[in-house]
Design a protein around this motif. Structure first.
Motif, PDB file in Angstrom:
ATOM      1  N   PRO A  45       0.804  -1.225   0.000  1.00  0.00           N
ATOM      2  CA  PRO A  45       0.000   0.000   0.000  1.00  0.00           C
ATOM      3  C   PRO A  45       0.837   1.276   0.000  1.00  0.00           C
ATOM      4  CG  PRO A  45      -0.173  -1.143   2.111  1.00  0.00           C
ATOM      5  CD  PRO A  45       0.528  -2.068   1.166  1.00  0.00           C
ATOM      6  N   LYS A  46       1.997   1.254   0.621  1.00  0.00           N
ATOM      7  CA  LYS A  46       2.828   2.445   0.679  1.00  0.00           C
ATOM      8  C   LYS A  46       3.386   2.817  -0.694  1.00  0.00           C
ATOM      9  CE  LYS A  46       4.266   1.829   5.496  1.00  0.00           C
ATOM     10  NZ  LYS A  46       5.416   1.607   6.414  1.00  0.00           N
ATOM     11  N   ARG A  47       3.483   1.836  -1.590  1.00  0.00           N
ATOM     12  CA  ARG A  47       4.010   2.083  -2.931  1.00  0.00           C
ATOM     13  C   ARG A  47       2.919   1.944  -3.984  1.00  0.00           C
ATOM     14  NH1 ARG A  47      10.174   0.002  -3.466  1.00  0.00           N
ATOM     15  NH2 ARG A  47      10.098   1.726  -4.968  1.00  0.00           N
ATOM     16  N   SER A  48       1.665   2.103  -3.538  1.00  0.00           N
ATOM     17  CA  SER A  48       0.509   2.008  -4.430  1.00  0.00           C
ATOM     18  C   SER A  48      -0.272   3.311  -4.390  1.00  0.00           C
ATOM     19  CB  SER A  48      -0.397   0.845  -4.010  1.00  0.00           C
ATOM     20  OG  SER A  48       0.281  -0.392  -4.125  1.00  0.00           O
ATOM     21  N   VAL A  49      -1.041   3.548  -5.450  1.00  0.00           N
ATOM     22  CA  VAL A  49      -1.763   4.816  -5.554  1.00  0.00           C
ATOM     23  C   VAL A  49      -3.095   4.598  -6.262  1.00  0.00           C
ATOM     24  CG1 VAL A  49      -0.516   5.381  -7.690  1.00  0.00           C
ATOM     25  CG2 VAL A  49      -1.603   7.213  -6.365  1.00  0.00           C
ATOM     26  N   GLN A  50      -4.132   5.267  -5.746  1.00  0.00           N
ATOM     27  CA  GLN A  50      -5.456   5.224  -6.348  1.00  0.00           C
ATOM     28  C   GLN A  50      -5.807   6.630  -6.833  1.00  0.00           C
ATOM     29  OE1 GLN A  50      -7.649   3.441  -3.012  1.00  0.00           O
ATOM     30  NE2 GLN A  50      -7.634   1.489  -4.116  1.00  0.00           N
ATOM     31  N   ILE A  51      -6.256   6.735  -8.065  1.00  0.00           N
ATOM     32  CA  ILE A  51      -6.434   8.017  -8.746  1.00  0.00           C
ATOM     33  C   ILE A  51      -7.888   8.185  -9.170  1.00  0.00           C
ATOM     34  CG2 ILE A  51      -5.713   9.391 -10.748  1.00  0.00           C
ATOM     35  CD1 ILE A  51      -3.166   7.443 -10.724  1.00  0.00           C
ATOM     36  N   GLY A  52      -8.466   9.344  -8.861  1.00  0.00           N
ATOM     37  CA  GLY A  52      -9.820   9.657  -9.292  1.00  0.00           C
ATOM     38  C   GLY A  52     -10.901   9.267  -8.318  1.00  0.00           C
TER      39      GLY A  52
END
Length: 330
Positions: A196-203
């Motif tokens: 999760p620390k190196r993941s990203v959710q956009i929008g």
């Protein structure tokens, strides 16, 4: 047009089944012919493929409107127009040096739902074992969970997740056999499939009391800061870590993607999304999917066209990385 090296001048129509080489463009009427994605060869031969396109026609896990099982078919149909010229703004033929085939769809026994998870994992394992990478069309977003499992087996865990969506899909779900398209990334974090620390959710533009530690660039952040800031932040978060890319088409505002099961107002425009994705040239995308296109609710192929253009840009990203010596069969 195709170069002499990959001469398809004899192909007037149905290149998906008549073309002998997986390389190069072979221009055909957009309104006719066998409709693989962007006219790629339909083939089960994985020996020399570098990128394999396939569909997972599932929509048993939707919480609102069904229809995403027709998504792979709809995206392929829309892609005929996308394949009619060299992709913009790239200005090159991505198939000149990247071997891409359309493998067809994953077989699902929808009358036995508890077999679906393993069927998708096995489908992906078979393709990834060949050394090719995957670009998958959904289907509802649940399909990303078994796809992630197969990719982690191949590339090691945890992977980074680059996730475009209106929904975070991290709502709690501790039922092992649940086919829920809103809980996959809760399970993926719990299973150690993604970092999760190196993941990203956009929008994102729906609320969850616990986002599982994943970095959130919600729709308001994107609108306020712009696509180039998103690219910069995603590069900072993910870096050179192997990443799985997933694009739920409802990340786009319903004005740009009405054909989806759970539309949410206030989303990204297609122009914003395309600019962001085109900026991911430095990211190591080990797997990719575009999901939740539901043609029964589409208008004039708006949604399917957006999905086809996004998928084309993902192919161009890999082609550019290969030309730079940063991509090869694994």
């Amino acid at each position: 047009m195709a170069t002499d090296q990959h001469d398809h001048s004899e192909i007037k129509i149905d290149g998906a089944i008549a073309r002998k080489s997986p390389y190069g463009l072979a221009l055909e009427p957009t309104f006719a012919g066998v409709l693989s994605f962007m006219r790629r060869n339909y083939s089960k031969d994985l020996a020399n493929a570098e990128l394999v396109i396939s569909g997972v026609p599932l929509d048993l896990a939707t919480t609102h409107r069904p229809g995403a099982r027709l998504g792979p078919q709809g995206i392929r149909l829309a892609s005929a127009e996308v394949a009619s010229l060299k992709p913009y703004p790239w200005g090159f033929d991505p198939f000149e040096n990247l071997a891409v085939i359309d493998f067809g769809d994953c077989y699902l026994d929808v009358h036995n739902p508890m077999t679906i998870h393993d069927a998708i994992v096995d489908h992906a394992r078979h393709i990834l074992k060949s050394g090719a990478r995957m670009l998958t069309f959904g289907g509802d977003h649940y399909v990303t969970y078994p796809l992630l499992k197969a990719h982690v087996e191949k590339f090691g865990k945890p992977l980074s997740l680059i996730h475009f969506d209106a929904h975070c899909d991290t709502w709690a779900d501790d039922t092992p056999d649940s086919l829920n398209h809103g809980t996959m990334f809760y399970k993926a974090v719990k299973d150690g499939l993604i970092d999760p620390k190196r993941s990203v959710q956009i929008g994102i533009r729906t609320w969850n009391d616990d986002f599982m530690g994943i970095n959130i660039l919600d729709a308001q952040w994107v609108h306020a800061n712009g696509p180039q800031a998103v690219i910069k932040e995603v590069n900072r978060i993910v870096g050179d870590h192997p990443a799985y890319f997933t694009f739920d088409i409802d990340c786009l505002d319903p004005a740009f993607a009405p054909g989806t099961g759970t539309p949410v107002s206030g989303g990204l425009s297609s122009a914003q999304a395309l600019e962001i994705v085109r900026g991911f040239t430095e990211l190591d995308l080990v797997g990719m999917d575009v999901v939740e296109v539901a043609p029964p609710f589409d208008q004039s192929q708006i949604t399917a066209l957006a999905a086809a253009h996004l998928a084309c840009d993902l192919i161009c990203l890999l082609a550019k990385r290969k030309a730079a010596g940063k991509f090869k069969r694994t």
